[in-house]
Design an enzyme around this catalytic site. Structure first.
Site, short mmCIF file in Angstrom:
data_model
loop_
_atom_site.label_atom_id
_atom_site.label_comp_id
_atom_site.label_asym_id
_atom_site.label_seq_id
_atom_site.Cartn_x
_atom_site.Cartn_y
_atom_site.Cartn_z
N SER A 1 0.74 -0.99 0.07
CA SER A 1 -0.08 0.06 0.03
C SER A 1 0.82 1.06 0.13
O SER A 1 1.77 1.43 -0.90
CB SER A 1 -1.13 -0.07 0.99
OG SER A 1 -1.89 0.86 1.08
N ASP B 1 -1.44 1.24 -4.27
CA ASP B 1 -2.40 0.25 -4.67
C ASP B 1 -3.74 0.84 -5.06
O ASP B 1 -4.76 -0.06 -5.18
CB ASP B 1 -2.62 -0.94 -3.64
CG ASP B 1 -2.99 -0.56 -2.39
OD1 ASP B 1 -2.94 0.61 -1.93
OD2 ASP B 1 -3.71 -1.57 -1.77
MG MG Z 1 -3.72 1.30 -0.27
#
Ligand code: MG
Length: 445
Positions: free
Chosen positions: A96, A240
């Protein structure tokens, strides 16, 4: 040392704690837990993604799972594919918003989001005990590739929007995809919506052009670009692409809390219904729900995306999310999705032709402060007890630490899951009031 294992997955430093050996064993453990079946595998754009993806795939095939590899995709795109293909589960290789040295392995259930804690623990104990169900030579798995995720994802977002209305507005949009996984689908969505797109950091190289967490200090460059281009709005995705931060036409970073508030404002007006948000999320959504009528109630959940996702499904919510720019539009996919959020925010602009800054300025105004300090687990309970005693006149929610809502503001106190620290979040109509609420609580330590 730097390996973190939690319900939201496993994260480590590539080449130190995040290694191919770890990845192959986690793949094997997850596949054994699933007992074979069809598994979706995707990754974000980090340079280490390919090696970890190969290792996980190997582990999954070894225990008889059939794997569909998606290549570089967003986390919501991978989740959507799990649902559309009725897969038994999914794995996303992503860390992330962590810097490029990090990578992670995130498991998805058949519902498309992280497993509950007891299931995550089952998978981890299989990994620790090497409790693997290797398949024999006739039943090892097979692999296929599917490169259609972005197309399917964009189509799904568009299906719920008034595309013609947004196209009429001919918006100028700056999109910063941080060289992450969301660039291709983000740009595709905006172009289908008739936007003129200035796309910065558009290459899915994983070479993050700035610190990835989409906060004000990391997006100063984007604010400049929006202002210089005279754009109507600026969007920033995380690597992401499940979170979205927004810059207004005046070049102001409006704060990630506003992403959910603006999305909810649109959804409440069109399809009034319940919403879900975690306990650390701003009160703006409660105010917007109250203005939108009695059908709009807000369910508060424990912190963690899967908790919000579950509440969205169980309560038939029309919208859900977190204050970190994570918006869940269950018509698209029941996880945080920057594409769904862009669609909803642009829908607001398609209905209200004033500059975006005017719409932002009409949101309820609050100041939120976040503090953390060292606190041993053993002291936590006694402190929470004192906080509870001092909560007179407030509404208490103890689903995750303690949240106390007073008319003038609220505080949320909770222990960290990973470190011996406590977090305090306070929100009120101005900074002084928020500070004073936080002080009231921290003084009780
Ligand atoms: Mg993320």
């Amino acid at each position: 040392m730097t390996l973190m294992m939690s319900v939201s997955g496993v994260r480590g430093i590539v080449g130190e704690t995040m290694t191919p050996e770890l990845a192959v064993q986690l793949g094997t453990a997850f596949g054994s837990h699933l007992g074979g079946g069809h598994v979706i595998l995707g990754r974000d754009s980090r340079p280490s993604g390919e090696l970890l993806e190969s290792a996980i795939k190997s582990g999954l095939l070894a225990v008889g799972c059939n794997v569909t590899e998606l290549g570089i995709v967003t986390t919501p795109g991978a989740a959507l594919t799990v649902l559309e293909r009725s897969a038994r589960g999914g794995v996303v290789v992503t860390a992330s918003h962590n810097p490029v040295q990090w990578n992670g392995i995130k498991f998805l259930t058949a519902e498309g989001f992280a497993p509950p804690p007891e299931i995550a623990e089952k998978i981890f104990s299989r990994y620790r005990e090497r409790h693997f169900n290797y398949a024999d030579v006739d039943s090892v798995g097979h692999c296929q590739r599917d490169l259609s995720t972005n197309d399917r994802h964009v189509a799904r977002v568009l299906r719920n929007l008034d595309v013609a209305a947004i196209r009429r507005r001919q918006l100028n949009v700056v999109l910063d995809s941080i060289n992450g996984a969301g660039g291709a689908s983000g740009k595709m969505l905006l172009e289908r919506l008739g936007c003129k797109v200035i796309h910065v950091n558009a290459e899915p190289s994983g070479r993050f052009a700035h610190v990835p967490e989409p906060t004000a200090e990391n997006l100063a460059g984007l604010c400049d670009t929006v202002l210089r281009a005279g754009a109507d709005i600026g969007f920033a995705q995380d690597p992401d692409a499940d979170r979205l931060a927004i810059i207004d036409n005046l070049g102001r970073y409006i704060g990630e809390e506003c992403t959910l508030a603006l999305s909810a404002k649109f959804v409440f007006a069109k399809t009034p219904g319940p919403a879900a948000a975690n306990l650390s999320t701003s009160r703006m959504i409660d105010d917007l729900a109250a203005r939108a009528g009695s059908k709009c109630v807000v369910h508060r959940t424990s912190v963690g995306e899967a908790n919000v996702a579950r509440a969205v499904l169980e309560n038939n919510c029309v919208i859900g999310g977190e204050g970190n720019g994570g918006v869940i539009d269950p018509r698209v996919v029941p996880v945080r999705d920057s594409l769904a959020a862009m669609g909803l925010v642009l829908s607001l602009l398609a209905e209200d032709w004033r500059p975006f800054s005017n719409i932002v300025d009409e949101l309820p105004r609050y100041v939120m402060i976040k503090q953390k300090f060292d606190l041993d687990r053993s002291q936590m309970d006694a402190w929470l007890q004192r906080v509870r005693m001092a909560a007179e006149g407030g509404r208490i929610n103890d689903a995750d630490g303690l949240r106390i809502d007073w008319p003038e503001g609220w505080v949320h106190v909770r222990p960290s899951n990973t470190e011996p620290i406590a977090r305090v979040i306070a929100e009120a109509s101005d900074a002084a009031a928020a500070e004073s609420l936080a002080r009231r609580i921290t003084e009780l330590r």
